[in-house]
Design a protein around this motif. Structure first.
Motif, short mmCIF file in Angstrom:
data_model
loop_
_atom_site.label_atom_id
_atom_site.label_comp_id
_atom_site.label_asym_id
_atom_site.label_seq_id
_atom_site.Cartn_x
_atom_site.Cartn_y
_atom_site.Cartn_z
N LEU A 1 3.64 1.27 8.39
CA LEU A 1 4.43 2.22 7.85
C LEU A 1 3.33 3.30 8.16
O LEU A 1 2.37 3.59 7.67
CB LEU A 1 4.54 2.27 6.42
N THR A 2 3.72 4.51 9.16
CA THR A 2 2.50 5.11 9.59
C THR A 2 2.93 6.38 10.22
O THR A 2 4.38 6.73 10.75
CB THR A 2 1.63 4.66 10.66
N LEU B 1 4.92 -8.35 6.72
CA LEU B 1 4.18 -7.40 5.73
C LEU B 1 4.02 -5.85 6.47
O LEU B 1 3.77 -5.72 7.69
CB LEU B 1 2.72 -7.80 5.78
N LEU B 2 5.07 -5.20 5.74
CA LEU B 2 5.06 -3.84 5.90
C LEU B 2 3.81 -2.98 5.29
O LEU B 2 4.03 -2.78 4.18
CB LEU B 2 6.34 -3.06 5.93
N ILE B 3 2.97 -2.38 6.24
CA ILE B 3 1.55 -1.92 5.53
C ILE B 3 1.44 -0.47 5.71
O ILE B 3 1.88 -0.23 7.00
CB ILE B 3 0.52 -2.92 6.05
N HIS B 4 1.19 0.13 4.72
CA HIS B 4 0.89 1.60 4.76
C HIS B 4 -0.32 1.75 5.58
O HIS B 4 -1.31 1.74 4.60
CB HIS B 4 1.19 2.43 3.50
N GLY C 1 0.92 -1.32 0.01
CA GLY C 1 -0.05 0.02 -0.14
C GLY C 1 0.63 1.18 -0.06
O GLY C 1 0.25 2.46 -0.14
N ALA C 2 2.06 1.31 -0.11
CA ALA C 2 2.82 2.56 -0.13
C ALA C 2 2.84 2.95 -1.37
O ALA C 2 3.11 2.36 -2.36
CB ALA C 2 4.29 2.15 0.60
#
Length: 350
Positions: free
Chosen positions: A74-75, A48-51, A13-14
């Motif tokens: 990621l926030t 999972l690195l999620i925006h 999502g990034a």
């Protein structure tokens, strides 16, 4: 001496430039990680690195965490998550977070976090309820729920009229997730901002009209996961960065983009992936890989027009392939441009 263990992550999502920056940092900072990190596909990645700073990003986080996946956020509010990194990404923060994830993968329990702030009256009940159900099924240390977005409706209105494809790719429109782009006389285009991919029966060059016009009302629609999978099943999947490259290539009509000095000298930092539909680019790349030059100098040596060279520089600068010297910089004192120049500066500062 044993080689360091390798772990994998997938960025969800990034925006394309942010995902590319993180991927570059995995290599740039490799000596500072306790383990090696590389990217992998969604299904096989350990992390999972999620925006999460959007409605769909928050939903992705809940779904993945509920399915037992190891997730990081990621926030803008990283302290609300067991594993979080601020956006924009600071190299030191990324190292700290991934080293903590590596320790967890080696057997340490998940860290506990302070309770998140109470939701406002406008916060939907569905997201906290889903978080509570997830927490009840967990045997690990409880984690605070991430802050829920203020909008919970699964219906996303078309708010893209007047926006460009590049606005959509860069996350500057409310439209997010799995999207179907359709307009009279244009090839159909599917974009998944979660996985940073696109699908179309058209060639890359055939999508040029999408890059040079503003969206009309109703031309961008959110598609459910099942329908999106069915509609794109026979279409090739392409990285969204490739579409971003095209948008920067064709949108300025032969002029350097804002921020690029018309009298500057430009050089490729490494050999790019060439596109067969643009044969002049091979000659331009060959010249620019050898030495820095102005737009006119590169055009003369590469047998291309100045407009072609300017478009080439715009496209590859957007992906971080260009080093540049402004006209005020002495020859030979290259000033890093694009993604990788910024990465090097950020790494040194950290």
């Amino acid at each position: 001496m044993n080689a360091p263990k390798t772990h994998t992550l997938h960025i969800v999502g990034a925006p394309a430039d942010v995902a590319a920056r993180i991927t570059a940092l995995l290599d740039e900072l490799r000596t500072r990680f306790d383990a090696r990190w590389r990217t992998a596909d969604y299904a096989s990645a350990e992390l999972l690195l999620i925006h999460t700073d959007s409605v769909y990003g928050h939903m992705d986080w809940l779904k993945a965490e509920g399915n037992g996946r190891l997730v990081a956020a990621l926030t803008s509010t990283p302290d609300a998550y067991a594993f979080g990194v601020s956006a924009p990404v600071a190299p030191a923060d990324l190292v700290s977070m991934l080293n903590r994830v590596g320790a967890h993968l080696a057997g340490e329990p998940l860290p506990a976090k302070a309770p998140a702030a109470k939701a406002s009256a406008e916060t939907p009940t569905s997201a906290p309820a889903a978080t509570a159900r997830v927490a009840e099924t967990k045997a690990t240390v409880p984690m605070a729920a991430p802050p829920a977005p203020a909008m919970a409706s699964t219906h996303v209105p078309d708010n893209t009229s007047g926006a460009s494809l590049l606005d959509l790719i860069n996350g500057k429109t409310p439209m997010y997730g799995r999207l179907h782009l359709q307009a009279s006389g244009l090839p159909e285009l599917y974009i998944d901002t979660h996985d940073q991919t696109w699908h179309s029966a058209a060639s890359l060059k055939g999508l040029t009209p999408w890059c040079t016009r503003a969206f009309g009302h109703g031309e961008v629609k959110v598609v459910g996961e099942a329908d999106y999978t069915r509609q794109t099943a026979t279409l090739p999947s392409q990285p969204l960065a490739r579409l971003k490259w095209l948008a920067h290539l064709v949108r300025s009509d032969g002029e350097l983009e804002a921020g690029l000095d018309a009298n500057g000298r430009y050089k490729l930092s490494r050999w790019p992936q060439s596109e067969r539909e643009f044969p002049k680019h091979f000659r331009i790349a060959t010249v620019m890989l050898k030495q820095a030059g102005t737009v006119d100098e590169i055009a003369a040596q590469g047998g291309a027009g100045a407009a072609d060279v300017a478009n080439f520089i715009n496209a590859y600068n957007a992906l971080g392939y260009i080093d540049r010297e402004d006209h005020s910089t002495a020859p030979g004192e290259s000033r890093g441009g694009g993604l990788f120049g910024r990465v090097k500066k950020a790494t040194a500062a950290s």
